[in-house]
Design a protein around this motif. Structure first.
Motif, short mmCIF file in Angstrom:
data_model
loop_
_atom_site.label_atom_id
_atom_site.label_comp_id
_atom_site.label_asym_id
_atom_site.label_seq_id
_atom_site.Cartn_x
_atom_site.Cartn_y
_atom_site.Cartn_z
N TYR A 61 0.82 -1.22 0.00
CA TYR A 61 0.00 0.00 0.00
C TYR A 61 0.85 1.26 0.00
O TYR A 61 0.46 2.29 -0.57
N LEU A 62 2.03 1.21 0.60
CA LEU A 62 2.89 2.39 0.62
C LEU A 62 3.50 2.68 -0.75
O LEU A 62 3.67 3.84 -1.13
N VAL A 63 3.82 1.63 -1.50
CA VAL A 63 4.32 1.82 -2.86
C VAL A 63 3.26 2.51 -3.71
O VAL A 63 3.53 3.48 -4.43
N LEU A 64 2.02 2.02 -3.64
CA LEU A 64 0.93 2.61 -4.43
C LEU A 64 0.68 4.05 -4.01
O LEU A 64 0.43 4.92 -4.85
N ALA A 65 0.74 4.30 -2.72
CA ALA A 65 0.45 5.65 -2.23
C ALA A 65 1.48 6.67 -2.69
O ALA A 65 1.16 7.85 -2.87
N LEU A 66 2.72 6.24 -2.93
CA LEU A 66 3.80 7.20 -3.16
C LEU A 66 4.41 7.15 -4.56
O LEU A 66 5.30 7.94 -4.86
N ILE A 67 3.93 6.27 -5.43
CA ILE A 67 4.58 6.14 -6.73
C ILE A 67 4.46 7.41 -7.56
O ILE A 67 5.43 7.86 -8.18
N PHE A 68 3.30 8.04 -7.59
CA PHE A 68 3.16 9.28 -8.36
C PHE A 68 3.98 10.41 -7.74
O PHE A 68 4.58 11.22 -8.46
N PHE A 69 3.99 10.49 -6.43
CA PHE A 69 4.78 11.51 -5.73
C PHE A 69 6.25 11.38 -6.11
O PHE A 69 6.92 12.37 -6.41
N ALA A 219 -4.34 2.02 -2.66
CA ALA A 219 -3.59 1.86 -1.41
C ALA A 219 -4.54 1.54 -0.26
O ALA A 219 -4.27 0.66 0.57
N CYS A 220 -5.69 2.23 -0.21
CA CYS A 220 -6.68 1.96 0.83
C CYS A 220 -7.24 0.55 0.70
O CYS A 220 -7.39 -0.17 1.70
N LEU A 221 -7.56 0.12 -0.51
CA LEU A 221 -8.09 -1.23 -0.72
C LEU A 221 -7.09 -2.28 -0.28
O LEU A 221 -7.47 -3.34 0.26
N ASN A 222 -5.80 -2.02 -0.49
CA ASN A 222 -4.77 -2.99 -0.12
C ASN A 222 -4.71 -3.27 1.37
O ASN A 222 -4.19 -4.30 1.79
N ASN A 253 -5.14 0.42 -14.40
CA ASN A 253 -5.70 -0.11 -13.15
C ASN A 253 -5.22 -1.53 -12.85
O ASN A 253 -4.82 -1.83 -11.72
N PRO A 254 -5.25 -2.45 -13.83
CA PRO A 254 -4.78 -3.81 -13.52
C PRO A 254 -3.30 -3.87 -13.15
O PRO A 254 -2.86 -4.84 -12.51
N MET A 255 -2.53 -2.86 -13.54
CA MET A 255 -1.10 -2.84 -13.24
C MET A 255 -0.82 -2.51 -11.78
O MET A 255 0.34 -2.55 -11.34
N MET A 256 -1.85 -2.19 -11.01
CA MET A 256 -1.69 -1.95 -9.57
C MET A 256 -1.94 -3.24 -8.78
O MET A 256 -2.10 -3.20 -7.57
N SER A 257 -1.95 -4.37 -9.47
CA SER A 257 -2.24 -5.66 -8.84
C SER A 257 -0.95 -6.40 -8.49
O SER A 257 0.11 -6.16 -9.07
N SER A 258 -1.09 -7.32 -7.54
CA SER A 258 -0.01 -8.24 -7.20
C SER A 258 -0.55 -9.67 -7.28
O SER A 258 -1.73 -9.88 -7.59
#
Length: 279
Positions: A61-69, A219-222, A253-258
């Motif tokens: 979730y931290l990776v998703l939250a900060l990747i754009f930043f 990130a929240c969903l994770n 969107n699917p690229m945010m999956s693991s």
């Protein structure tokens, strides 16, 4: 992705999780490279609900939250913790897409962590959490996955999630109370629990909302990945009216999956009118 010197690396570490009855708080500490000055060094996500999932065993979730930043500041991102290798692989192409769409804004970065977790066997159970706002898109997503639906791709919904701090600012407490009442009335009809998430992510780390809002939501969903294997997002537009770039889309969107947690976009075949008449 090209590597950067350690001095150009943004590092993030999850602090000890705090819990009390019906509430759990995740907080992270950020360390910026010398050339990056930012007003906030912490980021939080707080869950509230009667039946909260166990805390995730990784910091995806931290990776998703900060990747754009990080891409916005052209600084590498390092998580002092565990991250799914499959997510890191998918985010390589995610970056390529966004850097192609907005080459004047974003730069490709290297994402690293203390421990990359190898892919595990996929879960045989499609247990899901659905993002709700009380609006048409989230409600339609929920309805498509209720018991009795015969589609092969139906998920077994475990909970619905409403976020305070994304579309509704943290200071707008009364507005969030009303949104909670509305969403709870909808989910109650489906006998589905509603969990609340509060975060300062948009307030302090979203730099271009129309681009990055979906990573904040993902990130929240994770945070529910301890009991679910997929997070459901309502599509903003139907397939006949897609527009790029836009933060939530059928390409990235699917690229945010693991391997452990998939992001699934629901409702792309239905326009707004069709969604509204479905319930």
């Amino acid at each position: 992705m090209s590597s950067e010197p350690k001095s150009k690396r943004l590092s993030v570490r999850e602090l000890p999780i705090t819990s009390e009855a019906g509430r759990r708080r995740h907080k992270a500490l950020l360390r910026y490279p010398r050339q990056l000055v930012h007003s906030h060094q912490t980021l939080f996500f707080e869950l509230e609900g009667a039946h909260l999932p166990p805390a995730p065993d990784r910091q995806d979730y931290l990776v998703l939250a900060l990747i754009f930043f990080a891409m916005r500041h052209a600084t590498d991102l390092h998580v002092e913790g565990r991250v799914s290798r499959e997510l890191l692989i998918n985010l390589e192409e995610f970056q390529r897409a966004w850097c192609a769409w907005r080459p004047d804004v974003y730069r490709p970065i290297r994402i690293s962590c203390d421990e990359e977790l190898e892919p595990a066997a996929p879960s045989p159970w499609r247990r899901g959490v659905v993002a709700m706002s009380g609006g048409v898109d989230g409600t339609f997503s929920m309805l498509q996955h209720l018991p009795g639906t015969t589609a092969r791709d139906r998920c077994e919904l475990v909970t619905a999630m409403l976020v305070h701090g994304l579309e509704i600012p943290l200071e707008a407490e009364r507005a969030f109370e009303l949104a909670t009442e509305n969403a709870a009335a909808i989910t109650a009809q489906a006998n589905l629990p509603l969990a609340l998430v509060r975060t300062d992510w948009r307030q302090n780390f979203s730099l271009a909302w129309e681009d990055d809002f979906c990573t904040g939501l993902a990130a929240c969903l994770n945070l529910f990945s301890g009991t679910t294997s997929c997070g459901l997002l309502g599509s903003d537009e139907d397939y006949a009216h897609l527009a790029f770039p836009w933060g939530s889309n059928a390409i990235t969107n699917p690229m945010m999956s693991s391997d452990r947690f998939r992001i699934i976009t629901v409702g792309g075949a239905a326009g707004r009118s069709a969604k509204a008449v479905s319930y």
